[in-house]
Design a protein around this motif. Structure first.
Motif, PDB file in Angstrom:
ATOM      1  N   ASP A 164       0.831  -1.201   0.000  1.00  0.00           N
ATOM      2  CA  ASP A 164       0.000   0.000   0.000  1.00  0.00           C
ATOM      3  C   ASP A 164       0.869   1.255   0.000  1.00  0.00           C
ATOM      4  O   ASP A 164       1.907   1.316   0.664  1.00  0.00           O
ATOM      5  N   ARG A 178     -15.416   6.063   4.047  1.00  0.00           N
ATOM      6  CA  ARG A 178     -14.901   5.150   3.028  1.00  0.00           C
ATOM      7  C   ARG A 178     -13.529   5.627   2.584  1.00  0.00           C
ATOM      8  O   ARG A 178     -13.313   6.820   2.362  1.00  0.00           O
ATOM      9  N   THR A 183      -2.082   1.091  -4.177  1.00  0.00           N
ATOM     10  CA  THR A 183      -0.778   0.482  -3.967  1.00  0.00           C
ATOM     11  C   THR A 183       0.300   1.341  -4.615  1.00  0.00           C
ATOM     12  O   THR A 183       0.019   2.271  -5.380  1.00  0.00           O
ATOM     13  N   GLU A 298     -10.590   6.519  -7.248  1.00  0.00           N
ATOM     14  CA  GLU A 298     -10.236   5.110  -7.426  1.00  0.00           C
ATOM     15  C   GLU A 298      -9.421   4.841  -8.693  1.00  0.00           C
ATOM     16  O   GLU A 298      -8.785   3.786  -8.788  1.00  0.00           O
ATOM     17  N   HIS A 346      -6.596  -0.654  -5.303  1.00  0.00           N
ATOM     18  CA  HIS A 346      -6.594  -2.070  -4.961  1.00  0.00           C
ATOM     19  C   HIS A 346      -7.881  -2.478  -4.242  1.00  0.00           C
ATOM     20  O   HIS A 346      -8.457  -3.529  -4.503  1.00  0.00           O
ATOM     21  N   ARG A 347      -8.358  -1.602  -3.336  1.00  0.00           N
ATOM     22  CA  ARG A 347      -9.525  -1.949  -2.520  1.00  0.00           C
ATOM     23  C   ARG A 347      -9.988  -0.723  -1.741  1.00  0.00           C
ATOM     24  O   ARG A 347      -9.317   0.316  -1.741  1.00  0.00           O
ATOM     25  N   TYR A 348     -11.117  -0.852  -1.093  1.00  0.00           N
ATOM     26  CA  TYR A 348     -11.511   0.073  -0.044  1.00  0.00           C
ATOM     27  C   TYR A 348     -11.010  -0.501   1.276  1.00  0.00           C
ATOM     28  O   TYR A 348     -11.070  -1.719   1.491  1.00  0.00           O
ATOM     29  N   GLU A 351     -12.047  -3.825   3.097  1.00  0.00           N
ATOM     30  CA  GLU A 351     -12.879  -4.606   2.193  1.00  0.00           C
ATOM     31  C   GLU A 351     -12.016  -5.466   1.282  1.00  0.00           C
ATOM     32  O   GLU A 351     -10.791  -5.349   1.266  1.00  0.00           O
ATOM     33  N   GLU A 352     -12.676  -6.315   0.511  1.00  0.00           N
ATOM     34  CA  GLU A 352     -11.975  -7.221  -0.399  1.00  0.00           C
ATOM     35  C   GLU A 352     -11.408  -6.464  -1.597  1.00  0.00           C
ATOM     36  O   GLU A 352     -11.905  -5.386  -1.956  1.00  0.00           O
ATOM     37  N   PRO A 353     -10.373  -7.016  -2.262  1.00  0.00           N
ATOM     38  CA  PRO A 353      -9.819  -6.366  -3.450  1.00  0.00           C
ATOM     39  C   PRO A 353     -10.883  -6.165  -4.536  1.00  0.00           C
ATOM     40  O   PRO A 353     -11.814  -6.954  -4.674  1.00  0.00           O
ATOM     41  N   LEU A 354     -10.708  -5.098  -5.304  1.00  0.00           N
ATOM     42  CA  LEU A 354     -11.649  -4.762  -6.368  1.00  0.00           C
ATOM     43  C   LEU A 354     -11.275  -5.480  -7.660  1.00  0.00           C
ATOM     44  O   LEU A 354     -10.105  -5.507  -8.042  1.00  0.00           O
ATOM     45  N   ASN A 355     -12.272  -6.036  -8.316  1.00  0.00           N
ATOM     46  CA  ASN A 355     -12.065  -6.539  -9.675  1.00  0.00           C
ATOM     47  C   ASN A 355     -12.185  -5.408 -10.682  1.00  0.00           C
ATOM     48  O   ASN A 355     -11.508  -5.397 -11.713  1.00  0.00           O
TER      49      ASN A 355
END
Length: 485
Positions: A164, A178, A183, A298, A346-348, A351-355
């Motif tokens: 990160d 939020r 990264t 983002e 990469h993500r919030y 939370e889980e990584p974003l596709n």
């Protein structure tokens, strides 16, 4: 780009200006300041993977802190002191920084840093008290202790590590803020995309104030000047420094154009909707090119469109251009625009990584693969059982003499809404002439033609001064005499 920036500042013309103006600094001195802050942070025991909060006004010190953090492999949580103490408390609780770095002005605005420095008054649910605060730059009475630059001896270089790089807060309440996590790879990819779009060169002067302006410009050997706050001073500044590239938000552009500014070189604008009319005014004021840039926290930048291409677009919606190299655009089953690519977050946090990044914008892709926005998903207006997306029609309202125009829904009392156009004329514009110019665009809107058109300043909010649709709807309700149901 960031990996070698400090070395490039020393190697390539270290005596040349890096940042121009009253708070300016030479390239070599900026590299020394970054190395000194890296030494100071390392001396405090911070190591790769730790998080620091940064509340420092844009400028050389802020950039030096960011470069120092990058060198040490730290994660930076960007803090906005104007967000208010409650929001800041929640954001700090989420990021849990080991250290908060703030300048005296940020501490004075926030009114929270002195209490943090004393480790009192901000104990949060289920969390220990937050870590210490340090001051960079000039201290004022009541400021936290200084973070004094130190020699870089023994400081590790983690600039080539993974992981990160930055946390940027976008929205949210005090209970659930939020945070976007980028990264080191996505930050570098975003800045490489800016370089590819803009093309700064050694010796250029670039006007702009954000990290994504500073780093690509300095890496290319250009000098940066930060925009003045007042429109009058900014107009004088543009005339004096004659930048080859200029980055300003749409509200800044409108204000400085109203102040009689002239432009040189290319101009880029984003962070809020950029109309073809506004880009046309920029070109008419001397710019060789004017671009609207579509970007999100983002994913920055995602797409861009030049004034001439945007002006020639005669379809419904807001043309924002083709995706920039590496950016992949698609639509979900609801028509929402999805974006992916190397510069995507990469993500919030938590939370889980974003596709893919869900933009919240309804859009379509035309035959040439360009992105055309139809409006925000949440801004849909329901009138007579018909779904109306304002962004599909608002570009047509930006005729000559119009600064801003929004379509908003006003509750009609039975679950339905009245559609109202709130139009803000340019200063000095003849309202009768503007109304006449709107006749044809309104007629072409068909079933989405508004029930009323009101002329008034469009409310704006936030640091980027984006149009505030909720406030505009309340204003439209008052001006049209519409009651709440």
């Amino acid at each position: 780009m960031l990996d070698g920036l400090e070395a490039a500042l020393r190697r390539s013309h270290p005596d040349r200006p890096a940042v121009l103006g009253r708070r300016g600094i030479r390239r070599g001195d900026l590299a020394d300041l970054a190395a000194g802050y890296a030494g100071a942070l390392h001396h405090r025991g911070l190591a790769a993977g730790d998080t620091i909060g940064v509340a420092v006004r844009p400028g050389p010190r802020a950039l030096a802190i960011m470069l120092a953090a990058y060198r040490l492999g730290l994660r930076v949580a960007v803090l906005d002191p104007s967000a208010g103490p409650d929001v800041l408390t929640a954001r700090l609780a989420l990021a849990r920084p080991a250290l908060v770095v703030a300048d005296a002005a940020a501490q004075a605005v926030a009114g929270w840093a002195q209490r943090l420095a004393g480790r009192a008054g901000l104990a949060l649910p289920a969390l220990d008290r937050l870590g210490p605060v340090v001051t960079v730059g000039r201290r004022l009475p009541g400021s936290a202790p200084a973070l004094a630059p130190r020699g870089p001896a023994g400081v590790p270089d983690r600039s080539d590590s993974d992981g990160d790089a930055v946390i940027v807060f976008t929205s949210g309440t005090t209970s659930r803020p939020r945070a976007v996590v980028h990264t080191r790879a996505s930050v570098n990819a975003g800045m490489a995309a800016v370089t590819g779009l803009v093309g700064p060169r050694p010796g250029d002067v670039v006007l702009g104030g954000t990290f994504f302006v500073l780093v690509p410009s300095l890496a290319a050997g250009a000098a940066v000047v930060q925009p003045a706050r007042s429109a009058r001073r900014l107009a004088v500044q543009l005339d004096r420094v004659r930048p080859r590239h200029t980055y300003l938000t749409p509200p800044q552009l409108r204000a400085v154009l109203d102040a009689g500014a002239r432009f040189t070189g290319s101009v880029y604008s984003g962070s809020a909707p950029v109309s073809a009319a506004l880009l046309g005014r920029v070109r008419a004021a001397g710019a060789t090119a004017a671009y609207g840039v579509y970007a999100l926290t983002e994913l920055f930048p995602a797409a861009a469109v030049e004034a001439a291409e945007k002006a020639s677009f005669d379809g419904d919606g807001d043309l924002i251009g083709a995706p920039l190299p590496g950016v992949e655009a698609s639509l979900d089953e609801t028509g929402q625009l999805l974006l992916a690519g190397p510069s995507a977050a990469h993500r919030y946090l938590g939370e889980e990584p974003l596709n893919a990044v869900a933009t919240g914008d309804v859009a379509r892709l035309d035959a040439d693969g360009r992105i055309v926005l139809a409006g925000r998903c949440k801004d849909m207006i329901l009138r007579r059982a018909e779904n109306i997306y304002p962004g599909l029609y608002e570009p047509a309202l930006h005729v000559s003499g119009v600064n801003l125009a929004l379509l908003v829904g006003v509750p009609a009392g039975d679950g339905d809404e009245r559609l109202v156009a709130v139009v803000e004329p340019q200063p000095g514009a003849d309202e009768r002439a503007v109304r006449k110019s709107l006749t044809a665009p309104l007629a072409r809107m068909g079933a989405a033609r508004p029930d009323a058109v009101v002329f008034a300043p469009v409310p704006v909010a936030g640091r980027s001064r984006k149009p505030d649709r909720a406030a505009a709807a309340a204003l439209a309700a008052r001006l049209t005499g519409s009651g709440r149901g």
